[in-house]
Design a protein around this motif. Structure first.
Motif, PDB file in Angstrom:
ATOM      1  N   VAL A  82      -5.870  -9.927  -2.867  1.00 51.69           N
ATOM      2  CA  VAL A  82      -5.518  -9.406  -4.188  1.00 51.69           C
ATOM      3  C   VAL A  82      -6.796  -9.347  -5.023  1.00 51.69           C
ATOM      4  O   VAL A  82      -7.384 -10.393  -5.340  1.00 51.69           O
ATOM      5  N   GLY A  83      -7.235  -8.143  -5.366  1.00 50.18           N
ATOM      6  CA  GLY A  83      -8.464  -7.983  -6.140  1.00 50.18           C
ATOM      7  C   GLY A  83      -8.192  -7.415  -7.512  1.00 50.18           C
ATOM      8  O   GLY A  83      -7.568  -6.361  -7.644  1.00 50.18           O
ATOM      9  N   PHE A  84      -8.642  -8.133  -8.524  1.00 49.24           N
ATOM     10  CA  PHE A  84      -8.473  -7.693  -9.916  1.00 49.24           C
ATOM     11  C   PHE A  84      -9.791  -7.158 -10.456  1.00 49.24           C
ATOM     12  O   PHE A  84     -10.824  -7.835 -10.367  1.00 49.24           O
ATOM     13  N   SER A  85      -9.781  -5.953 -11.017  1.00 47.55           N
ATOM     14  CA  SER A  85     -10.946  -5.332 -11.636  1.00 47.55           C
ATOM     15  C   SER A  85     -12.098  -5.240 -10.623  1.00 47.55           C
ATOM     16  O   SER A  85     -11.932  -4.650  -9.559  1.00 47.55           O
ATOM     17  N   MET A  86     -13.252  -5.856 -10.884  1.00 47.90           N
ATOM     18  CA  MET A  86     -14.316  -5.837  -9.882  1.00 47.90           C
ATOM     19  C   MET A  86     -13.893  -6.570  -8.621  1.00 47.90           C
ATOM     20  O   MET A  86     -14.424  -6.309  -7.529  1.00 47.90           O
ATOM     21  N   GLY A  87     -12.941  -7.478  -8.746  1.00 45.43           N
ATOM     22  CA  GLY A  87     -12.403  -8.140  -7.562  1.00 45.43           C
ATOM     23  C   GLY A  87     -11.810  -7.160  -6.571  1.00 45.43           C
ATOM     24  O   GLY A  87     -11.806  -7.406  -5.358  1.00 45.43           O
ATOM     25  N   GLY A  88     -11.302  -6.026  -7.072  1.00 45.60           N
ATOM     26  CA  GLY A  88     -10.814  -4.983  -6.180  1.00 45.60           C
ATOM     27  C   GLY A  88     -11.942  -4.353  -5.383  1.00 45.60           C
ATOM     28  O   GLY A  88     -11.769  -3.985  -4.219  1.00 45.60           O
ATOM     29  N   LEU A  89     -13.109  -4.229  -6.019  1.00 46.32           N
ATOM     30  CA  LEU A  89     -14.274  -3.696  -5.314  1.00 46.32           C
ATOM     31  C   LEU A  89     -14.765  -4.694  -4.270  1.00 46.32           C
ATOM     32  O   LEU A  89     -15.146  -4.310  -3.153  1.00 46.32           O
ATOM     33  N   ALA A 100      -6.729  -7.527   6.828  1.00 47.05           N
ATOM     34  CA  ALA A 100      -5.706  -8.109   5.951  1.00 47.05           C
ATOM     35  C   ALA A 100      -4.346  -7.535   6.313  1.00 47.05           C
ATOM     36  O   ALA A 100      -4.231  -6.364   6.697  1.00 47.05           O
ATOM     37  N   ASP A 101      -3.323  -8.374   6.182  1.00 48.02           N
ATOM     38  CA  ASP A 101      -1.960  -7.904   6.418  1.00 48.02           C
ATOM     39  C   ASP A 101      -1.528  -6.983   5.284  1.00 48.02           C
ATOM     40  O   ASP A 101      -0.974  -5.904   5.507  1.00 48.02           O
ATOM     41  N   LYS A 102      -1.795  -7.426   4.049  1.00 45.65           N
ATOM     42  CA  LYS A 102      -1.489  -6.625   2.863  1.00 45.65           C
ATOM     43  C   LYS A 102      -2.635  -6.761   1.873  1.00 45.65           C
ATOM     44  O   LYS A 102      -3.341  -7.771   1.852  1.00 45.65           O
ATOM     45  N   VAL A 103      -2.774  -5.755   1.023  1.00 50.31           N
ATOM     46  CA  VAL A 103      -3.835  -5.784   0.018  1.00 50.31           C
ATOM     47  C   VAL A 103      -3.287  -5.240  -1.295  1.00 50.31           C
ATOM     48  O   VAL A 103      -2.465  -4.316  -1.301  1.00 50.31           O
ATOM     49  N   VAL A 104      -3.715  -5.847  -2.403  1.00 44.29           N
ATOM     50  CA  VAL A 104      -3.283  -5.414  -3.734  1.00 44.29           C
ATOM     51  C   VAL A 104      -4.529  -5.143  -4.575  1.00 44.29           C
ATOM     52  O   VAL A 104      -5.393  -6.011  -4.711  1.00 44.29           O
ATOM     53  N   PHE A 105      -4.592  -3.938  -5.140  1.00 44.79           N
ATOM     54  CA  PHE A 105      -5.675  -3.572  -6.053  1.00 44.79           C
ATOM     55  C   PHE A 105      -5.110  -3.545  -7.468  1.00 44.79           C
ATOM     56  O   PHE A 105      -4.194  -2.777  -7.762  1.00 44.79           O
ATOM     57  N   VAL A 106      -5.658  -4.387  -8.330  1.00 45.68           N
ATOM     58  CA  VAL A 106      -5.123  -4.551  -9.686  1.00 45.68           C
ATOM     59  C   VAL A 106      -6.155  -4.090 -10.711  1.00 45.68           C
ATOM     60  O   VAL A 106      -7.250  -4.660 -10.805  1.00 45.68           O
ATOM     61  N   ASN A 107      -5.819  -3.054 -11.481  1.00 49.04           N
ATOM     62  CA  ASN A 107      -6.745  -2.531 -12.498  1.00 49.04           C
ATOM     63  C   ASN A 107      -8.176  -2.503 -11.949  1.00 49.04           C
ATOM     64  O   ASN A 107      -9.110  -3.040 -12.553  1.00 49.04           O
ATOM     65  N   THR A 108      -8.329  -1.879 -10.797  1.00 46.96           N
ATOM     66  CA  THR A 108      -9.597  -1.917 -10.068  1.00 46.96           C
ATOM     67  C   THR A 108     -10.605  -0.929 -10.653  1.00 46.96           C
ATOM     68  O   THR A 108     -10.294   0.243 -10.862  1.00 46.96           O
ATOM     69  N   THR A 167      -7.071   0.417   5.957  1.00 48.86           N
ATOM     70  CA  THR A 167      -5.906   0.701   6.796  1.00 48.86           C
ATOM     71  C   THR A 167      -4.726  -0.227   6.510  1.00 48.86           C
ATOM     72  O   THR A 167      -3.613   0.047   6.946  1.00 48.86           O
ATOM     73  N   ALA A 168      -4.962  -1.297   5.793  1.00 51.73           N
ATOM     74  CA  ALA A 168      -3.882  -2.244   5.485  1.00 51.73           C
ATOM     75  C   ALA A 168      -2.875  -1.617   4.521  1.00 51.73           C
ATOM     76  O   ALA A 168      -3.213  -0.740   3.722  1.00 51.73           O
ATOM     77  N   ASN A 196      -0.589   4.899   3.012  1.00 52.75           N
ATOM     78  CA  ASN A 196      -0.594   3.446   3.165  1.00 52.75           C
ATOM     79  C   ASN A 196      -0.410   2.707   1.842  1.00 52.75           C
ATOM     80  O   ASN A 196      -0.324   1.482   1.841  1.00 52.75           O
ATOM     81  N   ALA A 197      -0.369   3.430   0.732  1.00 50.54           N
ATOM     82  CA  ALA A 197      -0.401   2.767  -0.571  1.00 50.54           C
ATOM     83  C   ALA A 197       0.788   3.154  -1.452  1.00 50.54           C
ATOM     84  O   ALA A 197       1.248   4.293  -1.446  1.00 50.54           O
ATOM     85  N   LYS A 198       1.237   2.164  -2.235  1.00 50.39           N
ATOM     86  CA  LYS A 198       2.234   2.385  -3.274  1.00 50.39           C
ATOM     87  C   LYS A 198       1.566   2.128  -4.622  1.00 50.39           C
ATOM     88  O   LYS A 198       0.916   1.100  -4.795  1.00 50.39           O
ATOM     89  N   LEU A 199       1.728   3.055  -5.542  1.00 49.66           N
ATOM     90  CA  LEU A 199       1.126   2.934  -6.875  1.00 49.66           C
ATOM     91  C   LEU A 199       2.206   2.620  -7.901  1.00 49.66           C
ATOM     92  O   LEU A 199       3.209   3.332  -7.998  1.00 49.66           O
ATOM     93  N   VAL A 200       1.996   1.541  -8.657  1.00 50.74           N
ATOM     94  CA  VAL A 200       2.935   1.142  -9.715  1.00 50.74           C
ATOM     95  C   VAL A 200       2.199   1.151 -11.045  1.00 50.74           C
ATOM     96  O   VAL A 200       1.161   0.497 -11.197  1.00 50.74           O
ATOM     97  N   TRP A 201       2.746   1.897 -12.007  1.00 48.92           N
ATOM     98  CA  TRP A 201       2.156   2.002 -13.342  1.00 48.92           C
ATOM     99  C   TRP A 201       2.893   1.089 -14.318  1.00 48.92           C
ATOM    100  O   TRP A 201       4.107   0.910 -14.234  1.00 48.92           O
TER     101      TRP A 201
END
Length: 218
Positions: A82-89, A100-108, A167-168, A196-201
Motif C-alpha cells: 500500500v503506497g501513499f503519495s510518494m509511497g506509491g512511487l 505482490a499479491d495485491k497492491v494499493v496506490f493511494v493519492n499517488t 501485473t498484480a 488489472n486495476a480498480k479505480l475508486v474516487w
C-alpha cells in the motif's frame, strides 16, 4: 519499521515525501485490530532532521524500501503493498523486484500540485477567515530542503514509466479535492494497469487519505 507478529500474508504500508509513519497509523491500526499483519515503512531520511533528508536522496529511498520489503517477504508467504503519495512511487519501484499479491496506490504522486484546488482552498480560507490551509502551505514551503525537492522530482520521472509493468491486482484510491496530487494521476495509473486495476474516487478528503475525513471510507 512498525510491525506485528508473523502470518501468511503481510501488508506493507509506505508513506509519502516528508511524511512519517503516523500518516499511515489509522490504516495500520485498522488492519492489526482485525488480526492482519501490517508493517509501516519509513523511507530513509524521513521523520528526522533536515540534515537527514538531505543525506538521503531518491536512490537511498528506493534502496531502503527494497531492503525492508525483502526482510518482510522472507518471513511471509505473500505480501500486499500500500503506497501513499510518494509511497506509491516507491511501491512501483519495489514491484520491479518483488511479487505482490495485491497492491494499493493511494493519492499517488504521478502528477503533483493541483493548483486549481490550492487556489480554491486559499479562496475559501479568506472567505471563511480561518486561514488553516494558507498556514499549511506556508509551512509546507519550508519543510523540504531544496536537494530533497530535486530528488522528489527525480523519483516522479523515474517511476512513471514503471506502472505499465505492474501485473498484480491493483486498487487505486484518489480524492478529487487532493491539493498535493493532481487527480489525473489516478487516471494515468489506471490507463497503464488497464484491466488489472480498480479505480475508486472520493469527492472530498484532501491529500491525507488516512488522516482526514475520508479515512473511514477508504
Amino acid at each position: 519499521m512498525k510491525n506485528t507478529p508473523a502470518a501468511a500474508t503481510a501488508n506493507i504500508l509506505i508513506h509519502g515525501f516528508t511524511g512519517e509513519p503516523a500518516d499511515m497509523e489509522y490504516l495500520h491500526a485498522y488492519l492489526t485490530e482485525r488480526g492482519l499483519v501490517s508493517y509501516v515503512l519509513k523511507p530513509n531520511g524521513h521523520a528526522g532532521t533536515r540534515a537527514d533528508m538531505i543525506r538521503h536522496g531518491c536512490n537511498s529511498w528506493i534502496r531502503g524500501v527494497m531492503r525492508d520489503v525483502a526482510e518482510i517477504q522472507y518471513r511471509h508467504e505473500k505480501i500486499n503493498l500500500v503506497g501513499f503519495s510518494m509511497g506509491g512511487l516507491l511501491t512501483v519501484n519495489a514491484l520491479e523486484k518483488f511479487t505482490a499479491d495485491k497492491v494499493v496506490f493511494v493519492n499517488t504522486a504521478v502528477y503533483f500540485w493541483n493548483m486549481r484546488q490550492i487556489v480554491d482552498n486559499i479562496r475559501n480560507d479568506i472567505n471563511n477567515k480561518k486561514y488553516n490551509k494558507i498556514k499549511h502551505y506556508l509551512c509546507a514551503s519550508h519543510s523540504a530542503p531544496l536537494p530533497s525537492l530535486f530528488n522528489f522530482l527525480r523519483i516522479v520521472f523515474l517511476s512513471r514509466p514503471k506502472f505499465k509493468n505492474v501485473t498484480a491486482k491493483a486498487l487505486i484510491l484518489q480524492n478529487k479535492d487532493d491539493d498535493t496530487v493532481q487527480p489525473r494521476s489516478a487516471l494515468y495509473i489506471k490507463d497503464k494497469l488497464k484491466h488489472n486495476a480498480k479505480l475508486v474516487w472520493f469527492e472530498t478528503g484532501g491529500h491525507m487519505m488516512f488522516v482526514d475525513e475520508r479515512k473511514e471510507d477508504a
